[in-house]
Design a protein around this motif. Structure first.
Motif, PDB file in Angstrom:
ATOM      1  N   LYS A  87     -82.546  20.849  25.404  1.00  0.00           N
ATOM      2  CA  LYS A  87     -82.257  19.914  24.315  1.00  0.00           C
ATOM      3  C   LYS A  87     -81.985  20.668  23.013  1.00  0.00           C
ATOM      4  CE  LYS A  87     -84.643  15.728  25.833  1.00  0.00           C
ATOM      5  NZ  LYS A  87     -85.663  14.722  25.484  1.00  0.00           N
ATOM      6  N   TYR A  88     -82.756  21.740  22.807  1.00  0.00           N
ATOM      7  CA  TYR A  88     -82.556  22.514  21.581  1.00  0.00           C
ATOM      8  C   TYR A  88     -81.154  23.129  21.558  1.00  0.00           C
ATOM      9  CZ  TYR A  88     -83.376  25.999  17.948  1.00  0.00           C
ATOM     10  OH  TYR A  88     -83.291  26.759  16.819  1.00  0.00           O
ATOM     11  N   TYR A  89     -80.769  23.760  22.669  1.00  0.00           N
ATOM     12  CA  TYR A  89     -79.439  24.373  22.725  1.00  0.00           C
ATOM     13  C   TYR A  89     -78.332  23.318  22.683  1.00  0.00           C
ATOM     14  CZ  TYR A  89     -81.490  28.915  23.745  1.00  0.00           C
ATOM     15  OH  TYR A  89     -82.189  30.084  23.662  1.00  0.00           O
ATOM     16  N   GLU A  90     -78.593  22.162  23.285  1.00  0.00           N
ATOM     17  CA  GLU A  90     -77.594  21.097  23.257  1.00  0.00           C
ATOM     18  C   GLU A  90     -77.385  20.591  21.835  1.00  0.00           C
ATOM     19  OE1 GLU A  90     -74.810  18.280  24.358  1.00  0.00           O
ATOM     20  OE2 GLU A  90     -75.600  20.016  25.449  1.00  0.00           O
ATOM     21  N   LEU A  91     -78.488  20.446  21.091  1.00  0.00           N
ATOM     22  CA  LEU A  91     -78.350  20.011  19.706  1.00  0.00           C
ATOM     23  C   LEU A  91     -77.636  21.069  18.876  1.00  0.00           C
ATOM     24  CD1 LEU A  91     -78.955  17.977  17.469  1.00  0.00           C
ATOM     25  CD2 LEU A  91     -81.198  19.060  17.192  1.00  0.00           C
ATOM     26  N   ASP A  92     -77.961  22.338  19.118  1.00  0.00           N
ATOM     27  CA  ASP A  92     -77.291  23.406  18.370  1.00  0.00           C
ATOM     28  C   ASP A  92     -75.789  23.421  18.676  1.00  0.00           C
ATOM     29  OD1 ASP A  92     -77.527  25.866  16.669  1.00  0.00           O
ATOM     30  OD2 ASP A  92     -76.699  26.774  18.494  1.00  0.00           O
ATOM     31  N   ARG A  93     -75.422  23.234  19.950  1.00  0.00           N
ATOM     32  CA  ARG A  93     -74.004  23.184  20.311  1.00  0.00           C
ATOM     33  C   ARG A  93     -73.317  21.988  19.666  1.00  0.00           C
ATOM     34  NH1 ARG A  93     -70.861  20.449  23.317  1.00  0.00           N
ATOM     35  NH2 ARG A  93     -72.599  19.151  24.032  1.00  0.00           N
ATOM     36  N   LYS A  94     -74.027  20.856  19.638  1.00  0.00           N
ATOM     37  CA  LYS A  94     -73.455  19.658  19.037  1.00  0.00           C
ATOM     38  C   LYS A  94     -73.213  19.852  17.545  1.00  0.00           C
ATOM     39  CE  LYS A  94     -74.202  14.653  19.108  1.00  0.00           C
ATOM     40  NZ  LYS A  94     -75.139  13.566  19.524  1.00  0.00           N
ATOM     41  N   LEU A  95     -74.139  20.552  16.897  1.00  0.00           N
ATOM     42  CA  LEU A  95     -73.975  20.815  15.466  1.00  0.00           C
ATOM     43  C   LEU A  95     -72.793  21.753  15.211  1.00  0.00           C
ATOM     44  CD1 LEU A  95     -77.726  21.245  14.439  1.00  0.00           C
ATOM     45  CD2 LEU A  95     -76.228  19.337  13.853  1.00  0.00           C
ATOM     46  N   ARG A  96     -72.628  22.741  16.083  1.00  0.00           N
ATOM     47  CA  ARG A  96     -71.517  23.675  15.895  1.00  0.00           C
ATOM     48  C   ARG A  96     -70.163  22.994  16.109  1.00  0.00           C
ATOM     49  NH1 ARG A  96     -72.859  29.075  15.762  1.00  0.00           N
ATOM     50  NH2 ARG A  96     -75.060  29.538  16.170  1.00  0.00           N
ATOM     51  N   ASN A  97     -70.121  22.005  16.989  1.00  0.00           N
ATOM     52  CA  ASN A  97     -68.859  21.325  17.280  1.00  0.00           C
ATOM     53  C   ASN A  97     -68.601  20.133  16.368  1.00  0.00           C
ATOM     54  OD1 ASN A  97     -68.389  23.129  19.374  1.00  0.00           O
ATOM     55  ND2 ASN A  97     -69.396  21.811  20.902  1.00  0.00           N
ATOM     56  N   ASP A  98     -69.558  19.810  15.513  1.00  0.00           N
ATOM     57  CA  ASP A  98     -69.371  18.678  14.612  1.00  0.00           C
ATOM     58  C   ASP A  98     -68.362  19.062  13.530  1.00  0.00           C
ATOM     59  OD1 ASP A  98     -69.767  16.645  12.529  1.00  0.00           O
ATOM     60  OD2 ASP A  98     -71.502  16.052  13.741  1.00  0.00           O
ATOM     61  N   ALA A  99     -67.350  18.216  13.359  1.00  0.00           N
ATOM     62  CA  ALA A  99     -66.285  18.529  12.394  1.00  0.00           C
ATOM     63  C   ALA A  99     -66.810  18.585  10.970  1.00  0.00           C
ATOM     64  CB  ALA A  99     -65.173  17.483  12.508  1.00  0.00           C
ATOM     65  N   ARG A 100     -67.860  17.847  10.680  1.00  0.00           N
ATOM     66  CA  ARG A 100     -68.394  17.842   9.322  1.00  0.00           C
ATOM     67  C   ARG A 100     -69.086  19.144   8.972  1.00  0.00           C
ATOM     68  NH1 ARG A 100     -71.616  12.343  10.230  1.00  0.00           N
ATOM     69  NH2 ARG A 100     -71.816  13.438  12.233  1.00  0.00           N
ATOM     70  N   LEU A 101     -69.471  19.909  10.008  1.00  0.00           N
ATOM     71  CA  LEU A 101     -70.134  21.192   9.777  1.00  0.00           C
ATOM     72  C   LEU A 101     -69.225  22.351  10.166  1.00  0.00           C
ATOM     73  CD1 LEU A 101     -73.665  20.289  11.226  1.00  0.00           C
ATOM     74  CD2 LEU A 101     -72.867  20.103   8.867  1.00  0.00           C
ATOM     75  N   ALA A 102     -67.932  22.136  10.066  1.00  0.00           N
ATOM     76  CA  ALA A 102     -66.979  23.173  10.484  1.00  0.00           C
ATOM     77  C   ALA A 102     -67.094  24.433   9.642  1.00  0.00           C
ATOM     78  CB  ALA A 102     -65.552  22.616  10.415  1.00  0.00           C
TER      79      ALA A 102
END
Length: 294
Positions: A273-288
């Protein structure tokens, strides 16, 4: 203790403690303190079907002295009652109130003494059985007191399970909710976020996940501190403060129980879950901006 062919009665015994082993009563193990029976008494109610001179009112067994006393009921209009004293080594003594009644023969007294010896053995066995039963009750009670455990009510378990279950499909409101909304800076305009703001949002989001996984340790540590303080200041606490501590300990135990169930359910999936959240944050366009070298 009742008697054959007669009314109900009661019995009592006088005993002195002796060391278990040789001379101890039946039912006492080696090394235990048994009760050496010194004297036993049986009392009987009046049996109207028998004459008062033949109706036994009380039997006293002097076990150590080897003597038995038999007392009869008072007859109508009498102020004294007859009695018989029988001894293992010595002559028998019989006192009759009715002067016209035939005197008991020696053979009859011998037969009565043998009957009373059998009754004495039965009374001794009854006392030993009562001792064994008392010890068993005390042993079972001690085991039950040492095995006391806090039971969570069924309705609380069902409610918590329903609230924390991961198997239930999310409703439309939760599906539409943005996972980043609680962590975005307030008053964010249309221009987006700076790199520093993106880093802060990412850190807050990951920290929230870590805090949820570490909450069990905090609850256990808080309970341990409260119990240590209670043990240290127990002599100075008032009854109200002791009751307050017990309530708080029960509530903390309930919360820890819930968190332990959550931990058991999420322990294997926590890292993913931790790595999934980190991946999701990296792929979020708002955090590009996080992917742009500083």
């Amino acid at each position: 203790m009742g008697r054959a062919g007669g009314g109900g009665g009661s019995s009592s015994a006088v005993a002195a403690p002796v060391e278990g082993g040789v001379g101890a009563g039946a039912g006492a193990g080696a090394g235990e303190r048994a009760l050496a029976i010194m004297k036993m008494a049986e009392k009987f109610s009046r049996d109207a079907s028998k004459p008062a001179d033949e109706d036994v009112a009380k039997r006293v067994f002097h076990v150590a002295a080897g003597r038995v006393e038999v007392r009869y009921h008072l007859g109508e209009g009498r102020i004294t009652a007859g009695h018989v004293v029988l001894q293992r080594d010595g002559p028998a003594q019989a006192v009759q109130i009715n002067p016209l009644a035939p005197k008991p023969r020696a053979l009859d007294l011998l037969q009565l003494f043998r009957t009373l010896q059998a009754a004495e053995r039965d009374a001794c066995q009854a006392v030993r059985d009562s001792e064994w039963e008392s010890r068993e009750i005390a042993r079972v009670r001690a085991g039950q007191e040492q095995g006391i455990a806090l039971e969570v009510p069924y309705y609380d378990v069902a409610r918590v399970k329903a609230e924390d279950s991961d198997d239930e499909p999310p409703d439309e409101a939760s599906s539409a909710a943005d996972y980043l909304t609680p962590f975005l800076p307030p008053g964010l305009g249309a221009g987006g976020m700076t790199r520093e703001q993106c880093l802060a949002v990412r850190e807050r989001c990951l920290r929230a996940l870590k805090d949820r996984l570490a909450r069990l340790d905090e609850e256990q540590a808080a309970l341990a501190r409260r119990q240590a303080a209670f043990s240290r200041d127990r002599d100075m606490l008032t009854p109200a403060e002791e009751e307050e501590h017990e309530v708080a300990a029960q509530e903390a135990g309930f919360r820890i129980n819930i968190l332990q169930r959550r931990l058991a359910r999420h322990e294997e999936a926590a890292l993913s879950k931790y790595y999934e959240l980190d991946r999701k944050l990296r792929n979020d366009a708002r955090l590009a901006l996080l992917l742009v070298p500083a």
